[in-house]
Scaffold this active site. Structure first.
Site, PDB file in Angstrom:
ATOM      1  N   GLY A 167     -18.740 -50.834   0.136  1.00 13.26           N
ATOM      2  CA  GLY A 167     -18.601 -49.928   2.176  1.00 13.26           C
ATOM      3  C   GLY A 167     -17.769 -50.047   3.396  1.00 13.26           C
ATOM      4  O   GLY A 167     -17.286 -50.609   3.724  1.00 13.26           O
ATOM      5  N   ASN A 220     -13.915 -49.298   3.866  1.00 11.75           N
ATOM      6  CA  ASN A 220     -13.783 -48.149   4.346  1.00 11.75           C
ATOM      7  C   ASN A 220     -14.879 -47.272   5.640  1.00 11.75           C
ATOM      8  O   ASN A 220     -14.321 -46.993   6.139  1.00 11.75           O
ATOM      9  CB  ASN A 220     -13.490 -46.974   3.456  1.00 11.75           C
ATOM     10  N   ARG A 246     -25.612 -31.993 -12.318  1.00  9.65           N
ATOM     11  CA  ARG A 246     -25.028 -33.017 -10.567  1.00  9.65           C
ATOM     12  C   ARG A 246     -25.464 -31.634 -10.571  1.00  9.65           C
ATOM     13  O   ARG A 246     -25.490 -31.635  -8.878  1.00  9.65           O
ATOM     14  CB  ARG A 246     -23.587 -32.287 -11.892  1.00  9.65           C
ATOM     15  N   MET A 252     -18.316 -42.594  -5.868  1.00  7.08           N
ATOM     16  CA  MET A 252     -17.663 -41.547  -7.564  1.00  7.08           C
ATOM     17  C   MET A 252     -18.109 -41.368  -8.091  1.00  7.08           C
ATOM     18  O   MET A 252     -18.395 -41.135  -9.590  1.00  7.08           O
ATOM     19  CB  MET A 252     -17.397 -44.178  -8.054  1.00  7.08           C
ATOM     20  N   ARG A 253     -18.910 -40.548  -7.593  1.00  5.90           N
ATOM     21  CA  ARG A 253     -19.690 -38.902  -8.104  1.00  5.90           C
ATOM     22  C   ARG A 253     -18.833 -37.483  -8.565  1.00  5.90           C
ATOM     23  O   ARG A 253     -17.875 -37.975  -7.355  1.00  5.90           O
ATOM     24  CB  ARG A 253     -20.488 -38.901  -7.872  1.00  5.90           C
ATOM     25  N   LEU A 277     -18.122 -34.007  -7.935  1.00  5.98           N
ATOM     26  CA  LEU A 277     -18.937 -33.217  -7.200  1.00  5.98           C
ATOM     27  C   LEU A 277     -18.529 -31.582  -7.361  1.00  5.98           C
ATOM     28  O   LEU A 277     -17.618 -31.487  -8.599  1.00  5.98           O
ATOM     29  CB  LEU A 277     -18.597 -33.159  -5.348  1.00  5.98           C
ATOM     30  N   ASN A 302     -11.870 -36.779   1.456  1.00  7.26           N
ATOM     31  CA  ASN A 302     -11.794 -38.006   0.701  1.00  7.26           C
ATOM     32  C   ASN A 302     -10.613 -39.514   0.890  1.00  7.26           C
ATOM     33  O   ASN A 302      -9.384 -38.485   0.508  1.00  7.26           O
ATOM     34  CB  ASN A 302     -11.781 -37.442  -0.633  1.00  7.26           C
ATOM     35  N   HIS A 360      -8.213 -41.074  -1.169  1.00  6.87           N
ATOM     36  CA  HIS A 360      -7.742 -41.826  -3.265  1.00  6.87           C
ATOM     37  C   HIS A 360      -6.603 -42.907  -2.944  1.00  6.87           C
ATOM     38  O   HIS A 360      -6.297 -42.522  -1.848  1.00  6.87           O
ATOM     39  CB  HIS A 360      -7.172 -40.734  -3.742  1.00  6.87           C
ATOM     40  N   SER A 374      -3.828 -41.674   0.083  1.00 11.86           N
ATOM     41  CA  SER A 374      -3.970 -40.220   0.679  1.00 11.86           C
ATOM     42  C   SER A 374      -5.426 -39.882   1.405  1.00 11.86           C
ATOM     43  O   SER A 374      -6.184 -40.441   0.837  1.00 11.86           O
ATOM     44  CB  SER A 374      -3.225 -39.720  -0.166  1.00 11.86           C
ATOM     45  N   ASP A 408      -9.486 -35.133  -6.883  1.00 11.60           N
ATOM     46  CA  ASP A 408      -7.997 -35.344  -6.249  1.00 11.60           C
ATOM     47  C   ASP A 408      -7.252 -34.305  -5.574  1.00 11.60           C
ATOM     48  O   ASP A 408      -5.928 -35.025  -5.612  1.00 11.60           O
ATOM     49  CB  ASP A 408      -7.944 -36.749  -6.878  1.00 11.60           C
ATOM     50  N   ALA A 467      -4.496 -50.933   4.015  1.00  9.51           N
ATOM     51  CA  ALA A 467      -3.601 -49.237   4.772  1.00  9.51           C
ATOM     52  C   ALA A 467      -4.927 -48.412   4.430  1.00  9.51           C
ATOM     53  O   ALA A 467      -4.982 -47.677   5.528  1.00  9.51           O
ATOM     54  CB  ALA A 467      -2.553 -49.471   3.828  1.00  9.51           C
ATOM     55  N   GLU A 468      -6.017 -48.600   3.859  1.00 12.07           N
ATOM     56  CA  GLU A 468      -7.187 -47.679   3.764  1.00 12.07           C
ATOM     57  C   GLU A 468      -7.512 -47.252   5.122  1.00 12.07           C
ATOM     58  O   GLU A 468      -8.085 -46.784   5.563  1.00 12.07           O
ATOM     59  CB  GLU A 468      -7.387 -47.812   2.447  1.00 12.07           C
TER      60      GLU A 468
HETATM   61  C1  GAR Z   1     -11.256 -47.760  -2.175  1.00 17.56           C
HETATM   62  O1  GAR Z   1     -10.471 -48.105  -2.406  1.00 17.56           O
HETATM   63  C2  GAR Z   1     -11.418 -45.539  -1.686  1.00 17.56           C
HETATM   64  O2  GAR Z   1      -9.855 -45.413  -2.208  1.00 17.56           O
HETATM   65  C3  GAR Z   1     -11.760 -45.748  -3.571  1.00 17.56           C
HETATM   66  O3  GAR Z   1     -11.771 -46.763  -4.069  1.00 17.56           O
HETATM   67  C4  GAR Z   1     -12.587 -47.720  -2.952  1.00 17.56           C
HETATM   68  C5  GAR Z   1     -13.530 -47.675  -2.590  1.00 17.56           C
HETATM   69  O4  GAR Z   1     -13.860 -49.044  -1.179  1.00 17.56           O
HETATM   70  N1  GAR Z   1     -12.164 -44.100  -3.605  1.00 17.56           N
HETATM   71  C6  GAR Z   1     -11.132 -43.936  -5.601  1.00 17.56           C
HETATM   72  O5  GAR Z   1     -10.703 -44.266  -5.869  1.00 17.56           O
HETATM   73  C7  GAR Z   1     -12.285 -42.496  -5.191  1.00 17.56           C
HETATM   74  N2  GAR Z   1     -11.242 -41.593  -6.328  1.00 17.56           N
HETATM   75  P1  GAR Z   1     -15.016 -49.549  -0.276  1.00 17.56           P
HETATM   76  O6  GAR Z   1     -15.816 -49.147  -1.032  1.00 17.56           O
HETATM   77  O7  GAR Z   1     -14.943 -50.985   0.114  1.00 17.56           O
HETATM   78  O8  GAR Z   1     -14.742 -48.610   1.158  1.00 17.56           O
END
Ligand code: GAR
Length: 197
Positions: free
Chosen positions: A17, A19, A71, A96-97, A99, A113, A115, A142, A151, A179-180
């Site tokens: 978590g 992000n 699902r 990471m599921r 939908l 989302n 990515h 992105s 995606d 950057a995210e």
């Molecule tokens: C992040 O790097 C995010 O971009 C990626 O998982 C990580 C989660 O980190 N997401 C994907 O790959 C989705 N396809 P976080 O739990 O520390 O935010």
């Protein structure tokens, strides 16, 4: 005019978590932020992000996909939890599921989302290793609206980072993650402001 109204946002996570933390911090830093996190849902019991949410005084729920037969039923439980909490906008943050198309359709234009690649490059997993293997000199992340295609969907914002000599998937992932953390709050703000317009 929004009149100071904040878009009630639900964040879906599966892991640490970081992000989510960036979203929590961005909303806390600006009293005029157009959105607030009203609920954090994890599909994994004990996900680190749940602790972060609780620390920030945000309601949390665990909806473990393993407790559901398929699902469709899992997504119905997610949908019910989100609507019961009055959620208007959903942010996937390391969720990471995959939908179901039905769930995605119900949240069309209201689900984001993040990515770790410059979409449309490197959809799916192992994005950093794939960027390195391709010899890319620029990589990044992105934020996009979620559509039924994995995606895919309209990009709201992107951030580029350089690929440096000697990078490993791990060092590159760290640089992209920084950057995210800058990008997701900006994109969340943009998407929320659009809903308030
Ligand atoms: C992040 O790097 C995010 O971009 C990626 O998982 C990580 C989660 O980190 N997401 C994907 O790959 C989705 N396809 P976080 O739990 O520390 O935010």
């Amino acid at each position: 005019m929004s009149g100071g109204r904040k878009v009630r946002t639900g964040v879906l996570i599966s892991g640490r978590g970081s992000n989510l933390q960036a979203l929590i911090d961005a909303a806390a830093a600006d009293p005029a932020f157009p959105a607030e996190i009203a609920l954090v849902i994890s599909n994994r019991p004990g996900a680190g992000g749940l602790e972060r949410a609780a620390k920030a005084g945000i309601a949390t729920a665990t909806i473990d996909h393993k407790d559901y037969e398929g699902r469709e039923v899992f997504d119905a439980a997610l949908h019910d939890a989100l609507t019961e909490a009055g959620i208007e906008l959903v942010c996937l943050a390391g969720f990471m599921r995959i939908l179901t198309p039905g769930f995605v359709a119900r949240w069309e234009g209201r689900m984001l989302n993040i990515h770790p690649s410059l979409l449309p490059k490197y959809k799916g997993v192992d994005t950093h290793a794939r960027a390195l293997a391709a010899g890319d000199t620029v990589h990044g992340c992105s934020v996009h609206y979620v559509t039924a295609e994995l995606d895919d969907g309209p990009v709201i914002a992107q951030a580029e980072v350089p690929v440096l000599k000697g990078d490993t998937p791990e060092t590159l992932a760290d640089r992209v993650l920084e950057a995210e953390h800058r990008l997701y709050p900006q994109a969340w703000r943009t998407a929320a402001a659009r809903l308030l317009d």
